[in-house]
Write a protein that holds these residues in place. Structure first.
Motif, PDB file in Angstrom:
ATOM      1  N   GLU B  56       0.876  -1.309  -0.032  1.00 60.84           N
ATOM      2  CA  GLU B  56      -0.045  -0.102   0.035  1.00 60.84           C
ATOM      3  C   GLU B  56       0.802   1.262   0.050  1.00 60.84           C
ATOM      4  OE1 GLU B  56      -3.428  -0.025   2.989  1.00 60.84           O
ATOM      5  OE2 GLU B  56      -2.415   1.877   3.641  1.00 60.84           O
ATOM      6  N   LYS B  57       0.386   2.216  -0.551  1.00 57.99           N
ATOM      7  CA  LYS B  57       1.038   3.672  -0.712  1.00 57.99           C
ATOM      8  C   LYS B  57      -0.016   4.651  -0.417  1.00 57.99           C
ATOM      9  CE  LYS B  57       5.299   5.228  -2.431  1.00 57.99           C
ATOM     10  NZ  LYS B  57       6.215   5.038  -3.266  1.00 57.99           N
ATOM     11  N   ARG B  58       0.490   5.520   0.299  1.00 59.43           N
ATOM     12  CA  ARG B  58      -0.634   6.711   0.257  1.00 59.43           C
ATOM     13  C   ARG B  58       0.090   8.237   0.093  1.00 59.43           C
ATOM     14  NH1 ARG B  58      -5.084   5.845   4.183  1.00 59.43           N
ATOM     15  NH2 ARG B  58      -4.806   3.644   4.674  1.00 59.43           N
ATOM     16  N   LYS B  59      -0.733   9.114  -0.328  1.00 60.52           N
ATOM     17  CA  LYS B  59      -0.444  10.404  -0.727  1.00 60.52           C
ATOM     18  C   LYS B  59      -1.413  11.460  -0.507  1.00 60.52           C
ATOM     19  CE  LYS B  59       1.681  13.489  -4.285  1.00 60.52           C
ATOM     20  NZ  LYS B  59       1.906  13.561  -5.964  1.00 60.52           N
ATOM     21  N   LYS B  63      -4.794   6.678  -2.351  1.00 59.94           N
ATOM     22  CA  LYS B  63      -4.085   5.251  -1.678  1.00 59.94           C
ATOM     23  C   LYS B  63      -4.047   4.458  -2.730  1.00 59.94           C
ATOM     24  CE  LYS B  63      -6.301   2.055   0.988  1.00 59.94           C
ATOM     25  NZ  LYS B  63      -7.024   1.572   2.031  1.00 59.94           N
ATOM     26  N   THR B  65      -3.221   0.399  -3.709  1.00 63.88           N
ATOM     27  CA  THR B  65      -2.806  -1.082  -3.411  1.00 63.88           C
ATOM     28  C   THR B  65      -2.062  -1.743  -4.563  1.00 63.88           C
ATOM     29  OG1 THR B  65      -4.916  -1.952  -3.544  1.00 63.88           O
ATOM     30  CG2 THR B  65      -4.120  -0.970  -1.370  1.00 63.88           C
ATOM     31  N   HIS B  76      -7.487   4.364  -4.869  1.00 64.60           N
ATOM     32  CA  HIS B  76      -8.531   4.934  -3.893  1.00 64.60           C
ATOM     33  C   HIS B  76      -8.170   6.278  -3.640  1.00 64.60           C
ATOM     34  CE1 HIS B  76      -9.676   0.835  -2.362  1.00 64.60           C
ATOM     35  NE2 HIS B  76      -8.389   0.700  -2.508  1.00 64.60           N
ATOM     36  N   THR B  78     -10.221   9.357  -1.466  1.00 62.54           N
ATOM     37  CA  THR B  78     -10.824   9.663   0.063  1.00 62.54           C
ATOM     38  C   THR B  78     -11.618  10.982  -0.152  1.00 62.54           C
ATOM     39  OG1 THR B  78      -9.087  10.085   1.212  1.00 62.54           O
ATOM     40  CG2 THR B  78      -9.758   7.744   1.006  1.00 62.54           C
TER      41      THR B  78
END
Lengths: 114, 112
Positions: B56-59, B63, B65, B76, B78
């Motif tokens: 998983e990676k977020r910025k 997000k 996966t 994703h 949000t």
């Protein structure tokens, strides 16, 4: 990040003529890439242009139809030759970022062939 | 041959909800997967890269996966906003020197 200027932004051309698209980058880059995006389709790589050598073309694309120049490390041109309506598409140039993990794109050339 | 599949149907999401886009690939095992955003009349803009050893990676509100077993990446957004409306493209790569091949993209509409 790299800033890429591409021109013309759009053109309408007659069948059988040729159009040259220019791509200018604000920094020196080793490789420049030319993509085509037909309506409703994904980006398709046409060729990779290295400075000082002939471009490398992908399957289905030939130099006679899409000649490419790469005279220096900041500039490239793509010519669409002997155009037909099937060549109507968006043409995009791009360069890699410094870590080779992403591409930066110009804003594209919208070509319509009548 | 290598194949990349993204949902060709446009996705309509109500503002404030989470938008989830899918990228499936077959016949190869990429070590990296990129996501780009493309607005009408513009070239794609890089958003995120995820490696095969990263689940998983977020910025910010994004997000990604990467499930190498399912051969799938999920993207994703949000708390979606109308400004997130665009086409999102995925691009799996075998390695860092691999030429970048894109999926067709999914058009996302965030409804106010």
């Amino acid at each position: 990040s790299a800033v890429i200027s591409q021109k013309p932004s759009r053109d309408i051309c007659q069948r059988g003529t040729s159009l040259t698209i220019q791509c200018q980058v604000d920094s020196q880059v080793t490789m420049m890439f030319w993509y085509r995006q037909q309506p409703g389709q994904s980006l398709t790589l046409i060729a990779t242009a290295n400075q000082g050598s002939e471009a490398t073309y992908e399957s289905g694309f030939v130099i006679d139809k899409f000649p490419i120049s790469r005279p220096n490390l900041t500039f490239s041109t793509l010519t669409v030759s002997n155009m037909s309506p099937e060549d109507s598409s968006i043409y995009l140039c791009s360069v890699e970022g410094p870590t080779n993990e992403k591409l930066f794109f110009g804003s594209g050339t919208q070509l319509s062939v009548l | 041959s290598q194949k990349i599949e993204q949902n060709s149907e446009a996705l309509n999401i109500q503002e404030g909800k989470t938008a989830t886009l899918t990228c499936n690939y077959t016949n190869y095992s990429p070590a990296y997967l990129q996501w780009y955003r493309q607005d009408p009349g513009r070239g794609p803009v890089f958003l995120l890269l995820i490696r095969e050893n990263e689940k998983e990676k977020r910025k910010e509100r994004l997000k990604v996966t990467f499930d190498t077993t399912l051969k799938q990446s999920l993207f994703h957004i949000t708390a979606s906003q109308p400004a997130d409306s665009a086409t999102y493209l995925c691009a799996p790569l075998l390695n860092r020197d691999d030429k970048i091949i894109f999926g067709k993209g999914t058009r996302l509409h965030i409804l106010p």
